[in-house]
Design a protein around this motif. Structure first.
Motif, short mmCIF file in Angstrom:
data_model
loop_
_atom_site.label_atom_id
_atom_site.label_comp_id
_atom_site.label_asym_id
_atom_site.label_seq_id
_atom_site.Cartn_x
_atom_site.Cartn_y
_atom_site.Cartn_z
N ILE A 4 0.86 -1.17 0.00
CA ILE A 4 0.00 0.00 0.00
C ILE A 4 0.90 1.23 0.00
CG2 ILE A 4 -1.81 1.25 1.23
CD1 ILE A 4 -2.46 -1.48 2.61
N LEU A 5 0.69 2.13 -0.98
CA LEU A 5 1.47 3.34 -1.11
C LEU A 5 0.56 4.55 -1.01
CD1 LEU A 5 2.92 0.97 -2.76
CD2 LEU A 5 4.16 2.78 -3.88
N VAL A 12 3.34 2.71 2.79
CA VAL A 12 2.77 3.00 4.10
C VAL A 12 2.22 1.75 4.78
CG1 VAL A 12 2.27 5.42 3.60
CG2 VAL A 12 0.56 3.67 3.08
N GLY A 13 2.08 0.64 4.04
CA GLY A 13 1.55 -0.57 4.65
C GLY A 13 1.57 -1.75 3.70
N VAL A 14 1.14 -2.89 4.25
CA VAL A 14 1.11 -4.13 3.50
C VAL A 14 -0.18 -4.87 3.84
CG1 VAL A 14 2.23 -6.37 3.19
CG2 VAL A 14 3.63 -4.33 3.49
N ALA A 15 -0.80 -5.45 2.83
CA ALA A 15 -1.92 -6.36 3.05
C ALA A 15 -1.41 -7.75 2.71
CB ALA A 15 -3.10 -5.99 2.16
N ASN A 16 -1.59 -8.69 3.64
CA ASN A 16 -1.01 -10.01 3.47
C ASN A 16 -1.92 -11.04 4.12
OD1 ASN A 16 0.61 -12.28 3.35
ND2 ASN A 16 2.45 -11.23 4.04
N ASN A 17 -2.27 -12.07 3.39
CA ASN A 17 -3.13 -13.12 3.94
C ASN A 17 -2.35 -14.17 4.72
OD1 ASN A 17 -5.48 -11.99 2.92
ND2 ASN A 17 -5.24 -13.02 0.96
N GLY A 58 -4.22 7.00 -3.94
CA GLY A 58 -3.08 6.26 -3.41
C GLY A 58 -2.75 5.16 -4.42
N HIS A 59 -1.82 4.29 -4.06
CA HIS A 59 -1.38 3.27 -5.00
C HIS A 59 -1.30 1.90 -4.34
CE1 HIS A 59 -0.28 6.36 -7.92
NE2 HIS A 59 0.22 7.01 -6.90
N ILE A 60 -1.32 0.88 -5.17
CA ILE A 60 -1.17 -0.51 -4.76
C ILE A 60 -0.14 -1.15 -5.68
CG2 ILE A 60 -2.31 -2.78 -4.69
CD1 ILE A 60 -3.26 -0.97 -2.49
N ILE A 61 0.78 -1.92 -5.12
CA ILE A 61 1.67 -2.74 -5.93
C ILE A 61 1.21 -4.18 -5.78
CG2 ILE A 61 4.01 -3.61 -6.27
CD1 ILE A 61 5.06 -0.92 -5.36
N LEU A 71 1.93 -1.54 -10.78
CA LEU A 71 1.51 -0.39 -9.99
C LEU A 71 0.12 0.05 -10.43
CD1 LEU A 71 2.31 1.78 -7.86
CD2 LEU A 71 3.16 3.14 -9.79
N PHE A 72 -0.81 0.12 -9.47
CA PHE A 72 -2.17 0.55 -9.74
C PHE A 72 -2.49 1.77 -8.89
CE2 PHE A 72 -2.23 -3.81 -11.09
CZ PHE A 72 -3.09 -3.82 -12.17
N THR A 73 -3.32 2.64 -9.43
CA THR A 73 -3.80 3.82 -8.72
C THR A 73 -5.22 3.54 -8.22
OG1 THR A 73 -2.49 5.27 -10.12
CG2 THR A 73 -4.27 6.29 -8.87
N ILE A 74 -5.47 3.82 -6.95
CA ILE A 74 -6.80 3.62 -6.37
C ILE A 74 -7.72 4.73 -6.89
CG2 ILE A 74 -8.16 3.55 -4.25
CD1 ILE A 74 -5.60 2.56 -2.83
N LYS A 75 -8.79 4.33 -7.54
CA LYS A 75 -9.72 5.29 -8.13
C LYS A 75 -11.02 5.41 -7.36
CE LYS A 75 -7.28 6.67 -11.55
NZ LYS A 75 -6.86 8.07 -11.60
N GLU A 76 -11.42 4.35 -6.67
CA GLU A 76 -12.71 4.38 -5.97
C GLU A 76 -12.68 3.41 -4.79
OE1 GLU A 76 -17.33 3.27 -7.01
OE2 GLU A 76 -15.97 3.80 -8.63
N ILE A 77 -13.22 3.86 -3.66
CA ILE A 77 -13.37 3.02 -2.48
C ILE A 77 -14.82 3.12 -2.03
CG2 ILE A 77 -12.68 2.63 -0.08
CD1 ILE A 77 -9.98 3.91 -0.77
#
Length: 108
Positions: A4-5, A12-17, A58-61, A71-77
């Motif tokens: 998480i960028l 700024v963080g990590v999502a991990n299962n 923000g961004h996601i790798i 690299l993806f840009t967050i467009k909608e939550i």
């Protein structure tokens, strides 16, 4: 694993299962298209403290099946629910498209 960028592309963080303390993610879908924008969608528990790190622009790798980091840009939550639990649904577009559309390239 998802990195998480922020909007300045600082991690700024990590999502991990695989880690019990990390924020899990689920219902992820990577869509590639030669004619349209490559997208990535996923969901996270809204009550996890790291879910606040996910911000629009923000961004996601994300690592694809070929082992490439994308690299993806967050467009909608959006907020939702699943089996009585609050979740955040995140929609991302490939960052290369955003950067190409935002910068005017003049011929040399």
């Amino acid at each position: 694993m998802l990195y998480i960028l922020d909007s300045l592309q600082n991690t700024v963080g990590v999502a991990n299962n695989s880690s019990p303390l990390a924020m899990p993610y689920f219902a992820d879908l990577h869509t590639e298209s030669l004619e349209d924008v490559s997208t990535y969608e996923f969901s996270v528990p809204a009550d996890h403290e790291d879910s606040a790190l996910l911000q629009v622009e923000g961004h996601i790798i994300f690592r694809d099946l070929d082992g490439n980091n994308l690299l993806f840009t967050i467009k909608e939550i959006t907020d939702g629910s699943n089996d009585g639990k609050r979740i955040k649904n995140v929609f991302c577009e490939n960052s290369a498209v955003t950067e190409l559309l935002s910068d005017v390239q003049r011929p040399m």
